[in-house]
Each structure stands twice: as C-alpha cells, then as structure tokens.
Design a protein around this motif. Structure first.
Motif, PDB file in Angstrom:
ATOM      1  N   LYS A  94       0.841  -1.201   0.000  1.00 55.30           N
ATOM      2  CA  LYS A  94       0.000   0.000   0.000  1.00 55.30           C
ATOM      3  C   LYS A  94       0.879   1.255   0.000  1.00 55.30           C
ATOM      4  O   LYS A  94       0.612   2.206  -0.733  1.00 55.30           O
ATOM      5  CB  LYS A  94      -0.909  -0.032   1.230  1.00 55.30           C
ATOM      6  CG  LYS A  94      -2.027   0.956   1.231  1.00 55.30           C
ATOM      7  CD  LYS A  94      -2.913   0.662   2.441  1.00 55.30           C
ATOM      8  CE  LYS A  94      -3.885   1.750   2.700  1.00 55.30           C
ATOM      9  NZ  LYS A  94      -4.664   1.492   3.919  1.00 55.30           N
ATOM     10  N   THR A 184      -7.031   4.068  -9.064  1.00 52.91           N
ATOM     11  CA  THR A 184      -7.596   4.553  -7.805  1.00 52.91           C
ATOM     12  C   THR A 184      -8.760   3.669  -7.368  1.00 52.91           C
ATOM     13  O   THR A 184      -8.852   3.269  -6.203  1.00 52.91           O
ATOM     14  CB  THR A 184      -8.056   6.023  -7.954  1.00 52.91           C
ATOM     15  OG1 THR A 184      -6.923   6.818  -8.327  1.00 52.91           O
ATOM     16  CG2 THR A 184      -8.649   6.548  -6.669  1.00 52.91           C
ATOM     17  N   HIS A 185      -9.632   3.338  -8.308  1.00 52.31           N
ATOM     18  CA  HIS A 185     -10.790   2.476  -8.019  1.00 52.31           C
ATOM     19  C   HIS A 185     -10.340   1.102  -7.526  1.00 52.31           C
ATOM     20  O   HIS A 185     -10.819   0.606  -6.498  1.00 52.31           O
ATOM     21  CB  HIS A 185     -11.654   2.345  -9.281  1.00 52.31           C
ATOM     22  CG  HIS A 185     -12.742   1.335  -9.178  1.00 52.31           C
ATOM     23  ND1 HIS A 185     -13.879   1.536  -8.426  1.00 52.31           N
ATOM     24  CD2 HIS A 185     -12.868   0.094  -9.724  1.00 52.31           C
ATOM     25  CE1 HIS A 185     -14.655   0.464  -8.511  1.00 52.31           C
ATOM     26  NE2 HIS A 185     -14.064  -0.417  -9.294  1.00 52.31           N
ATOM     27  N   LYS A 188      -8.585   1.303  -4.018  1.00 48.95           N
ATOM     28  CA  LYS A 188      -9.557   1.428  -2.927  1.00 48.95           C
ATOM     29  C   LYS A 188     -10.263   0.101  -2.676  1.00 48.95           C
ATOM     30  O   LYS A 188     -10.505  -0.280  -1.535  1.00 48.95           O
ATOM     31  CB  LYS A 188     -10.580   2.516  -3.251  1.00 48.95           C
ATOM     32  CG  LYS A 188     -10.044   3.907  -3.134  1.00 48.95           C
ATOM     33  CD  LYS A 188     -11.100   4.936  -3.500  1.00 48.95           C
ATOM     34  CE  LYS A 188     -10.572   6.345  -3.346  1.00 48.95           C
ATOM     35  NZ  LYS A 188     -11.596   7.344  -3.728  1.00 48.95           N
ATOM     36  N   GLU A 189     -10.582  -0.594  -3.751  1.00 50.05           N
ATOM     37  CA  GLU A 189     -11.246  -1.890  -3.649  1.00 50.05           C
ATOM     38  C   GLU A 189     -10.336  -2.929  -2.983  1.00 50.05           C
ATOM     39  O   GLU A 189     -10.752  -3.662  -2.104  1.00 50.05           O
ATOM     40  CB  GLU A 189     -11.619  -2.346  -5.066  1.00 50.05           C
ATOM     41  CG  GLU A 189     -12.697  -3.376  -5.134  1.00 50.05           C
ATOM     42  CD  GLU A 189     -13.080  -3.643  -6.593  1.00 50.05           C
ATOM     43  OE1 GLU A 189     -12.291  -4.271  -7.316  1.00 50.05           O
ATOM     44  OE2 GLU A 189     -14.187  -3.213  -6.981  1.00 50.05           O
ATOM     45  N   ILE A 193     -10.515   0.829   1.129  1.00 53.54           N
ATOM     46  CA  ILE A 193     -10.502   2.256   1.454  1.00 53.54           C
ATOM     47  C   ILE A 193     -11.821   2.841   0.979  1.00 53.54           C
ATOM     48  O   ILE A 193     -12.214   2.650  -0.166  1.00 53.54           O
ATOM     49  CB  ILE A 193      -9.323   2.972   0.755  1.00 53.54           C
ATOM     50  CG1 ILE A 193      -7.998   2.356   1.211  1.00 53.54           C
ATOM     51  CG2 ILE A 193      -9.361   4.462   1.026  1.00 53.54           C
ATOM     52  CD1 ILE A 193      -6.799   2.815   0.421  1.00 53.54           C
TER      53      ILE A 193
END
Length: 194
Positions: A94, A184-185, A188-189, A193
């Motif tokens: 991360k 980004t999608h 987050k998945e 997040i």
C-alpha cells in the motif's frame, strides 16, 4: 492463434518465481548503495515488470498459482524497504502504491478493453467487443461459454469486468485519465478504502 494452457501454467510461474527471487537476492546484497526511491525504481524495472508482462493471461488461474505470483510481489516490496523473509508485510504494498496481483491483472484487461473501444486496440480484439442493444445502460455483450477455458477468454472476461465498472471510469476522455481513475478504483477496492 491458440495459447496453450502450459503458457500460463505452473512451469512458467515457477520459472518466473525462480528468476525474480534470484534478482531480488542480488538487489538485497547491494541495497546499501541506493536510496529507497532508487530501490523502488530498480525493483520495478527488474522484477515487477515481469509480473506485469502478459499478465492478462493469468486471469482465471488457480489460487495456488495466484499466490505464487503474489509471493514474488511481496518479496519485491520487502526488498525495497529492507524487510526480511519472515518480517510481516503490513502496509508495504500500500505504501508503494502497488496493486495486488489480482488487481493488476484486472487493470491490464480493462485497459485493453478501454483502448480497444476507443480505437487504440488491435483489430482482432475490437472484433470481440460489441455493445449490448438490450439494456438502456451502455454495456458490452457477454457471450456464453461452455468451458472454464472459455470463461478465461478476452471476449468473455473483458466485457464482464467492463460492465462492473462505474460509468464515470468508463467515460474517461483519455487513456491517462482512465488509468489514473481505474488504478484509484482498484486500489480502494483492494485495500478496503472508502
């Protein structure tokens, strides 16, 4: 052209793992010569790029093989931060802003779909994608398959993954904006997040 199951099989993944760990051992021996930023660049250039090469072919492989690929990425992350084999990974991937292997595979497939739909993909892929005329929401037609290998085909998995994407990502105006929004999608998945 037909791709044999051997090309994404155990033997190929074991060779990749062996080669990657050899490179990581060499990098570890020299890590004191480099900054963390330089190490990240070196590890990306020599190891992570091998995980990304033709990784869309890995979609649908078994969990054991996916775990083997994830082990390589985890070791690469540990090499950047100077962690040892048994050190806990915590948020290392991360912090590096690396997508896990499964998400990297999805990213590559969806990027191919985006480029193909926008006229920047190969013609043979364009012939596999067509819009659904049945729904009011623009979606791609998902063909029915009769085997697990058919389920792994680009003509099946590309539309399936594409149809699950939020519309704001599908309608990005440039490949660069699409890549950023998609990463980004998926990030987050993958890391839960909100």
């Amino acid at each position: 052209a037909v791709v044999s199951t051997q090309s994404t099989g155990r033997k190929q993944i074991m060779e990749l793992k062996k080669d990657s760990f050899r490179l990581l051992r060499q990098i570890r021996k020299l890590r004191f010569l480099f900054t963390e930023k330089q190490l990240k660049l070196i590890v990306n250039s020599l190891v992570v790029c091998k995980l990304d090469y033709c990784n869309s072919l890995y979609h649908g492989i078994n969990e054991h093989q996916l775990n083997e690929l994830q082990l390589i990425q985890n070791a690469a992350g540990k090499a950047v931060f100077g962690l040892y084999k048994h050190d806990h990974l915590d948020d290392t991937l991360k912090k590096l802003h690396w997508l896990p292997i499964r998400s990297r595979i999805v990213f590559k497939i969806l990027l191919l779909v985006y480029k193909t739909l926008n006229g920047n993909g190969p013609d043979y892929l364009a012939s596999m994608l067509r819009y659904n005329n049945v729904t009011h929401v623009p979606s791609l037609y998902e063909p029915t398959t009769l085997s697990k290998y058919g389920d792994r085909a680009f003509s099946k998995i590309g539309p399936s993954l594409w149809n699950k994407l939020p519309s704001n990502i599908k309608t990005c105006s440039t490949p660069e904006i699409f890549k950023m929004a998609l990463k980004t999608h998926l990030f987050k998945e993958a890391y839960n997040i909100a």
